[in-house]
Design an enzyme around this catalytic site. Structure first.
Site, PDB file in Angstrom:
ATOM      1  N   ASP A  71     -91.775  42.918  21.345  1.00  0.00           N
ATOM      2  CA  ASP A  71     -91.561  42.664  19.915  1.00  0.00           C
ATOM      3  C   ASP A  71     -92.816  42.016  19.339  1.00  0.00           C
ATOM      4  O   ASP A  71     -93.758  41.695  20.071  1.00  0.00           O
ATOM      5  CB  ASP A  71     -90.302  41.805  19.687  1.00  0.00           C
ATOM      6  CG  ASP A  71     -89.580  42.224  18.394  1.00  0.00           C
ATOM      7  OD1 ASP A  71     -90.279  42.633  17.438  1.00  0.00           O
ATOM      8  OD2 ASP A  71     -88.346  42.139  18.341  1.00  0.00           O
ATOM      9  N   ASP A  76     -77.771  61.938  14.416  1.00  0.00           N
ATOM     10  CA  ASP A  76     -77.279  62.863  13.388  1.00  0.00           C
ATOM     11  C   ASP A  76     -76.306  63.872  14.011  1.00  0.00           C
ATOM     12  O   ASP A  76     -75.301  64.235  13.407  1.00  0.00           O
ATOM     13  CB  ASP A  76     -78.470  63.591  12.753  1.00  0.00           C
ATOM     14  CG  ASP A  76     -79.584  62.628  12.398  1.00  0.00           C
ATOM     15  OD1 ASP A  76     -79.441  61.903  11.407  1.00  0.00           O
ATOM     16  OD2 ASP A  76     -80.573  62.543  13.155  1.00  0.00           O
ATOM     17  N   ARG A 126     -73.131  62.224  14.492  1.00  0.00           N
ATOM     18  CA  ARG A 126     -72.485  62.051  13.179  1.00  0.00           C
ATOM     19  C   ARG A 126     -71.802  63.351  12.755  1.00  0.00           C
ATOM     20  O   ARG A 126     -70.707  63.335  12.198  1.00  0.00           O
ATOM     21  CB  ARG A 126     -73.537  61.654  12.130  1.00  0.00           C
ATOM     22  CG  ARG A 126     -73.986  60.215  12.262  1.00  0.00           C
ATOM     23  CD  ARG A 126     -75.216  59.939  11.409  1.00  0.00           C
ATOM     24  NE  ARG A 126     -75.529  58.512  11.414  1.00  0.00           N
ATOM     25  CZ  ARG A 126     -76.676  57.992  11.004  1.00  0.00           C
ATOM     26  NH1 ARG A 126     -77.640  58.780  10.545  1.00  0.00           N
ATOM     27  NH2 ARG A 126     -76.863  56.700  11.041  1.00  0.00           N
ATOM     28  N   HIS A 181     -85.424  63.965  10.912  1.00  0.00           N
ATOM     29  CA  HIS A 181     -84.422  62.895  10.825  1.00  0.00           C
ATOM     30  C   HIS A 181     -84.603  62.229   9.458  1.00  0.00           C
ATOM     31  O   HIS A 181     -85.156  61.131   9.337  1.00  0.00           O
ATOM     32  CB  HIS A 181     -84.599  61.876  11.955  1.00  0.00           C
ATOM     33  CG  HIS A 181     -83.699  60.685  11.780  1.00  0.00           C
ATOM     34  ND1 HIS A 181     -82.336  60.756  11.887  1.00  0.00           N
ATOM     35  CD2 HIS A 181     -83.969  59.394  11.460  1.00  0.00           C
ATOM     36  CE1 HIS A 181     -81.804  59.569  11.649  1.00  0.00           C
ATOM     37  NE2 HIS A 181     -82.785  58.724  11.383  1.00  0.00           N
ATOM     38  N   ARG A 188     -94.092  55.597   0.110  1.00  0.00           N
ATOM     39  CA  ARG A 188     -93.947  56.225   1.428  1.00  0.00           C
ATOM     40  C   ARG A 188     -95.275  56.200   2.199  1.00  0.00           C
ATOM     41  O   ARG A 188     -95.328  55.979   3.390  1.00  0.00           O
ATOM     42  CB  ARG A 188     -93.488  57.668   1.214  1.00  0.00           C
ATOM     43  CG  ARG A 188     -92.863  58.264   2.437  1.00  0.00           C
ATOM     44  CD  ARG A 188     -92.265  59.619   2.126  1.00  0.00           C
ATOM     45  NE  ARG A 188     -91.917  60.291   3.353  1.00  0.00           N
ATOM     46  CZ  ARG A 188     -90.799  60.078   4.027  1.00  0.00           C
ATOM     47  NH1 ARG A 188     -89.917  59.224   3.595  1.00  0.00           N
ATOM     48  NH2 ARG A 188     -90.557  60.723   5.150  1.00  0.00           N
TER      49      ARG A 188
HETATM   50  C1  LMR Z   1     -80.212  56.081  10.300  1.00  0.00           C
HETATM   51  O1  LMR Z   1     -80.181  57.309  10.327  1.00  0.00           O
HETATM   52  O2  LMR Z   1     -79.207  55.374  10.410  1.00  0.00           O
HETATM   53  C2  LMR Z   1     -81.532  55.403  10.043  1.00  0.00           C
HETATM   54  O3  LMR Z   1     -82.574  56.251  10.385  1.00  0.00           O
HETATM   55  C3  LMR Z   1     -81.586  55.003   8.611  1.00  0.00           C
HETATM   56  C4  LMR Z   1     -82.781  54.142   8.270  1.00  0.00           C
HETATM   57  O4  LMR Z   1     -83.500  54.486   7.304  1.00  0.00           O
HETATM   58  O5  LMR Z   1     -83.023  53.139   8.931  1.00  0.00           O
END
Ligand code: LMR
Length: 335
Positions: free
Chosen positions: A46, A163, A166, A191, A102
């Protein structure tokens, strides 16, 4: 007698960087990543301001008395952290803060990943497997490879299993079936909110028979709109609800990713992983893109021959385009 059956395996050294390390280290130490008979040595890295907290995590790991945990290295020194590691789970990164462009976030992450890549290149065990979790995960993985040229391309991946899981979870909720009975969803691409969660080939086991998700969810509009948007936006929805990024689901999915990569996917089942595109499905090479993969003997292979309809093609191309733009942005930060 039979004592040779109980010979303990050599410990595997696993590097975990960053804050959700707190969620993943107990899972690793309990065998969720490499199985219940694989001893591990945890390396935690860390940043300097978190050094005291990191000491606390080490104390907790000792206090938990995990039988599989054979050692803990807790450090803010990247070289010490990377020494001899067999697996690296890169969770640490610079998160986007309010008002930040960004490009600013990308430039911070490019320098973090450049330094960590060089340490892995020079100090990790040969054939170290790398999983990048920190966002922008696909592009961070690309930068890591750029600065760790001797690590094989096939060994550098990013997390889209979160994902993927999910997507399975949403189908299971919709059909009121157990999530373990849903399989072969696909996450294509980045992602990010341009990812394409695809259930055209997914199935559910119900009453002992495997049926296509498309047959069971008759509502095509739900699959095309709400389902896709929910999976794409799930990370943001969790941040909104928790005021923090996903941690337990990200940690659990990272364990799933490495588990299946190292120990193999189940017969007839694929998972999603962000990997170097080899041009499969017309995805441009030179980006890290999420594909359906099967794994065997520690190697992943992209599932070939799936039929892609026009709707999917457009979504797969859009997320590829975003990755090409991210790559250009990241490389502009390098110069
Ligand atoms: C997620 O998919 O939960 C994370 O990548 C979201 C994030 O922006 O931290």
């Amino acid at each position: 007698m039979w004592s040779f059956l109980n010979v303990e395996k050599e410990p595997v050294r696993i590097l975990v960087t960053g804050q959700i390390g707190y969620a993943i280290v107990p899972m690793i130490a309990r065998g969720a990543m490499l199985g219940p008979d694989q001893p591990v040595i945890l390396h935690m890295l860390d940043i300097e301001p978190a050094a005291e907290a990191l000491k606390g995590v080490k104390m907790e790991l000792i206090d938990a008395a995990f039988p599989l945990l054979k050692g803990v290295v807790a450090t803010t020194d990247v070289v010490e952290a990377c020494r001899d590691v067999n697996i690296a789970v890169m969770i640490g990164g610079f998160p986007r803060k309010e008002g930040m462009e960004r490009k600013d976030m990308m430039s911070k992450n490019v320098s973090i990943y450049k330094a960590q890549a060089s340490a892995l290149e020079n100090h990790a065990a040969p054939d170290c497997k790398v999983l990048v979790v920190a966002n922008p995960a696909n592009t961070n993985a690309l930068i890591l490879k750029e600065f760790a040229p001797s690590i094989r391309k096939k060994n550098i991946t990013c997390l889209t299993r979160l994902d993927h899981n999910r997507a399975l979870g949403q189908i299971s909720e919709r059909l009121a079936v157990h999530v373990g009975d849903v399989k072969n969803a696909i996450i294509w691409g980045n992602h990010s909110s341009t990812q394409y969660p695809d259930v055209n080939h997914a199935t559910v086991v119900t009453s002992g028979k495997e049926k296509p998700v498309r047959e069971l969810v008759a509502d095509d509009q739900w699959l095309k709109n709400e389902f896709i948007a929910t999976v794409q936006q799930r990370g943001a929805a969790i941040i909104k609800a928790r005021k923090l990024s996903s941690a337990l689901s990200a940690a659990s999915s990272a364990c799933d990713h490495i588990h299946d990569w190292v120990l193999g996917t189940l017969k007839g089942t694929w998972v999603s992983m962000g990997v170097y595109s080899d041009g499969s499905y017309g995805v441009p090479p030179g980006i890290v893109y999420s594909f359906p993969v099967t794994c065997e003997k520690g190697e992943w292979s992209i599932v070939q021959g799936l039929k892609i309809d026009e709707f999917s093609r457009a979504k797969m191309d859009a997320t590829a385009q975003e990755l090409i733009e991210e790559k250009l942005l990241a490389y502009s930060c390098l110069n």
